[in-house]
Design a protein around this motif. Structure first.
Motif, PDB file in Angstrom:
ATOM      1  N   THR A 189      71.191  58.023  18.777  1.00 24.02           N
ATOM      2  CA  THR A 189      70.676  59.225  19.426  1.00 24.02           C
ATOM      3  C   THR A 189      71.266  59.357  20.819  1.00 24.02           C
ATOM      4  OG1 THR A 189      68.594  59.071  18.210  1.00 24.02           O
ATOM      5  CG2 THR A 189      68.579  60.405  20.203  1.00 24.02           C
ATOM      6  N   GLY A 190      71.270  58.281  21.576  1.00 23.00           N
ATOM      7  CA  GLY A 190      71.838  58.303  22.924  1.00 23.00           C
ATOM      8  C   GLY A 190      73.310  58.648  22.905  1.00 23.00           C
ATOM      9  N   PHE A 191      74.046  58.080  21.956  1.00 22.59           N
ATOM     10  CA  PHE A 191      75.474  58.347  21.838  1.00 22.59           C
ATOM     11  C   PHE A 191      75.716  59.810  21.488  1.00 22.59           C
ATOM     12  CE2 PHE A 191      79.653  57.034  19.599  1.00 22.59           C
ATOM     13  CZ  PHE A 191      80.374  57.247  20.759  1.00 22.59           C
ATOM     14  N   ALA A 192      74.892  60.351  20.588  1.00 25.64           N
ATOM     15  CA  ALA A 192      75.017  61.764  20.226  1.00 25.64           C
ATOM     16  C   ALA A 192      74.726  62.658  21.430  1.00 25.64           C
ATOM     17  CB  ALA A 192      74.072  62.102  19.064  1.00 25.64           C
ATOM     18  N   LEU A 193      73.699  62.323  22.187  1.00 24.77           N
ATOM     19  CA  LEU A 193      73.376  63.104  23.391  1.00 24.77           C
ATOM     20  C   LEU A 193      74.564  63.150  24.347  1.00 24.77           C
ATOM     21  CD1 LEU A 193      69.746  61.836  24.087  1.00 24.77           C
ATOM     22  CD2 LEU A 193      70.393  64.158  23.405  1.00 24.77           C
ATOM     23  N   LEU A 194      75.233  62.009  24.500  1.00 25.39           N
ATOM     24  CA  LEU A 194      76.378  61.932  25.407  1.00 25.39           C
ATOM     25  C   LEU A 194      77.627  62.599  24.833  1.00 25.39           C
ATOM     26  CD1 LEU A 194      75.876  58.272  26.653  1.00 25.39           C
ATOM     27  CD2 LEU A 194      75.496  60.374  27.954  1.00 25.39           C
ATOM     28  N   MET A 217      71.292  45.463  22.249  1.00 25.80           N
ATOM     29  CA  MET A 217      70.805  45.710  23.609  1.00 25.80           C
ATOM     30  C   MET A 217      70.485  47.193  23.802  1.00 25.80           C
ATOM     31  SD  MET A 217      72.968  45.610  27.142  1.00 25.80           S
ATOM     32  CE  MET A 217      73.901  47.003  26.496  1.00 25.80           C
ATOM     33  N   TYR A 218      71.415  48.068  23.395  1.00 23.58           N
ATOM     34  CA  TYR A 218      71.185  49.511  23.547  1.00 23.58           C
ATOM     35  C   TYR A 218      70.008  49.981  22.695  1.00 23.58           C
ATOM     36  CZ  TYR A 218      75.259  50.779  26.396  1.00 23.58           C
ATOM     37  OH  TYR A 218      76.163  50.935  27.417  1.00 23.58           O
ATOM     38  N   ASN A 219      69.889  49.461  21.473  1.00 27.08           N
ATOM     39  CA  ASN A 219      68.766  49.862  20.617  1.00 27.08           C
ATOM     40  C   ASN A 219      67.427  49.404  21.188  1.00 27.08           C
ATOM     41  OD1 ASN A 219      69.614  51.534  18.437  1.00 27.08           O
ATOM     42  ND2 ASN A 219      70.733  49.780  17.610  1.00 27.08           N
ATOM     43  N   GLU A 220      67.402  48.210  21.781  1.00 26.59           N
ATOM     44  CA  GLU A 220      66.171  47.739  22.420  1.00 26.59           C
ATOM     45  C   GLU A 220      65.797  48.629  23.595  1.00 26.59           C
ATOM     46  OE1 GLU A 220      66.833  43.612  23.432  1.00 26.59           O
ATOM     47  OE2 GLU A 220      66.793  42.989  21.329  1.00 26.59           O
ATOM     48  N   GLU A 221      66.780  49.014  24.380  1.00 23.99           N
ATOM     49  CA  GLU A 221      66.530  49.902  25.528  1.00 23.99           C
ATOM     50  C   GLU A 221      66.092  51.281  25.047  1.00 23.99           C
ATOM     51  OE1 GLU A 221      66.051  50.792  29.526  1.00 23.99           O
ATOM     52  OE2 GLU A 221      66.336  48.846  28.555  1.00 23.99           O
ATOM     53  N   ALA A 222      66.781  51.809  24.043  1.00 20.51           N
ATOM     54  CA  ALA A 222      66.453  53.145  23.518  1.00 20.51           C
ATOM     55  C   ALA A 222      65.055  53.173  22.899  1.00 20.51           C
ATOM     56  CB  ALA A 222      67.505  53.571  22.499  1.00 20.51           C
ATOM     57  N   ALA A 223      64.661  52.065  22.270  1.00 24.09           N
ATOM     58  CA  ALA A 223      63.345  51.997  21.627  1.00 24.09           C
ATOM     59  C   ALA A 223      62.210  52.199  22.640  1.00 24.09           C
ATOM     60  CB  ALA A 223      63.178  50.662  20.906  1.00 24.09           C
ATOM     61  N   LYS A 224      62.441  51.833  23.888  1.00 23.25           N
ATOM     62  CA  LYS A 224      61.428  52.041  24.934  1.00 23.25           C
ATOM     63  C   LYS A 224      61.113  53.526  25.110  1.00 23.25           C
ATOM     64  CE  LYS A 224      63.044  48.078  27.653  1.00 23.25           C
ATOM     65  NZ  LYS A 224      63.720  47.689  28.913  1.00 23.25           N
ATOM     66  N   LYS A 273      69.128  65.350  12.400  1.00 26.51           N
ATOM     67  CA  LYS A 273      67.816  65.790  11.898  1.00 26.51           C
ATOM     68  C   LYS A 273      66.703  65.188  12.744  1.00 26.51           C
ATOM     69  CE  LYS A 273      64.824  67.345   8.762  1.00 26.51           C
ATOM     70  NZ  LYS A 273      63.807  68.029   9.532  1.00 26.51           N
ATOM     71  N   SER A 274      66.817  63.901  13.030  1.00 29.82           N
ATOM     72  CA  SER A 274      65.823  63.217  13.860  1.00 29.82           C
ATOM     73  C   SER A 274      65.782  63.817  15.268  1.00 29.82           C
ATOM     74  CB  SER A 274      66.147  61.724  13.930  1.00 29.82           C
ATOM     75  OG  SER A 274      65.343  61.077  14.881  1.00 29.82           O
ATOM     76  N   MET A 275      66.958  64.102  15.818  1.00 31.28           N
ATOM     77  CA  MET A 275      67.033  64.681  17.167  1.00 31.28           C
ATOM     78  C   MET A 275      66.415  66.075  17.192  1.00 31.28           C
ATOM     79  SD  MET A 275      70.847  63.423  18.246  1.00 31.28           S
ATOM     80  CE  MET A 275      70.838  64.167  19.883  1.00 31.28           C
ATOM     81  N   GLU A 276      66.645  66.834  16.128  1.00 32.90           N
ATOM     82  CA  GLU A 276      66.068  68.181  16.040  1.00 32.90           C
ATOM     83  C   GLU A 276      64.547  68.091  15.932  1.00 32.90           C
ATOM     84  OE1 GLU A 276      67.405  72.292  13.894  1.00 32.90           O
ATOM     85  OE2 GLU A 276      67.414  70.489  12.643  1.00 32.90           O
ATOM     86  N   LYS A 307      68.619  67.543  27.448  1.00 31.15           N
ATOM     87  CA  LYS A 307      69.430  67.333  28.655  1.00 31.15           C
ATOM     88  C   LYS A 307      68.817  66.249  29.538  1.00 31.15           C
ATOM     89  CE  LYS A 307      71.542  71.880  28.748  1.00 31.15           C
ATOM     90  NZ  LYS A 307      71.672  73.173  29.408  1.00 31.15           N
ATOM     91  N   GLU A 308      67.478  66.215  29.591  1.00 31.47           N
ATOM     92  CA  GLU A 308      66.804  65.153  30.364  1.00 31.47           C
ATOM     93  C   GLU A 308      67.096  63.788  29.743  1.00 31.47           C
ATOM     94  OE1 GLU A 308      62.632  66.139  30.419  1.00 31.47           O
ATOM     95  OE2 GLU A 308      63.001  68.049  31.442  1.00 31.47           O
ATOM     96  N   LYS A 309      66.999  63.698  28.428  1.00 33.73           N
ATOM     97  CA  LYS A 309      67.252  62.428  27.740  1.00 33.73           C
ATOM     98  C   LYS A 309      68.735  62.066  27.802  1.00 33.73           C
ATOM     99  CE  LYS A 309      63.061  61.531  26.663  1.00 33.73           C
ATOM    100  NZ  LYS A 309      62.362  60.448  27.330  1.00 33.73           N
ATOM    101  N   ARG A 310      69.597  63.066  27.843  1.00 33.97           N
ATOM    102  CA  ARG A 310      71.036  62.818  27.997  1.00 33.97           C
ATOM    103  C   ARG A 310      71.297  62.130  29.334  1.00 33.97           C
ATOM    104  NH1 ARG A 310      75.944  64.567  29.954  1.00 33.97           N
ATOM    105  NH2 ARG A 310      77.608  64.771  28.431  1.00 33.97           N
TER     106      ARG A 310
END
Length: 155
Positions: free
Chosen positions: A34-39, A20-27, A68-71, A97-100
């Protein structure tokens, strides 16, 4: 549910949540990792890279790939740690910070939806059960006792 083992229920539920989270993040061109790392990053001071793996429960190779991907996407920057010159501080960019904030809202939406469908009492029991399972594993009380493998047999 009668025939399903506890570990099966945990694994199947976690896989559904991750999907579910990966489907949402893919949008948004991202992943759950990536979302977990941001948080997990301190949004103001940054975080030492060495603290992220344990905090997120990720292996070093997976974390390196995610960072690496986030950078590459401009979500983070890496700088030498001024306190410990051997280490690296990971800082969120303005875009990061916006994506966080987007990731935070996604997690809050998940929690709100679950709370709308499950009573506070049941959620508290769920949390207690999960904490007990984690403690039993951490204390090696399932398969190990006093550093000796417990022999189990099917009787």
């Amino acid at each position: 549910m009668k025939d399903k083992t506890i570990d099966y229920i945990l694994r199947a539920t976690w896989q559904a949540v991750a999907r579910m989270y990966n489907e949402e993040a893919a949008k948004y061109g991202a992943t759950m990792s990536t979302g977990f790392a941001l948080l997990s990053l301190d949004k103001d001071k940054g975080s030492p890279s060495t603290t992220l793996g344990p905090k997120m429960g990720m292996e070093a190779t997976s974390l390196t790939r995610t960072l690496k991907s986030m950078e590459d996407k401009g979500l983070i920057t890496r700088k030498k740690n001024p306190v410990d010159g051997r280490g690296v501080l990971i800082n969120l960019t303005k875009f990061g910070k916006e994506k966080r904030e987007l990731s935070k809202n996604t997690v809050l939406k998940f929690n709100e939806t679950i709370k709308e469908h499950i009573s506070e009492e049941k959620l508290q029991h769920f949390i207690e059960v999960a904490e007990t399972i984690n403690n039993l594993i951490a204390e090696k009380k399932i398969f190990f006792e006093d550093d000796k493998l417990i022999q189990t047999t099917n009787k």
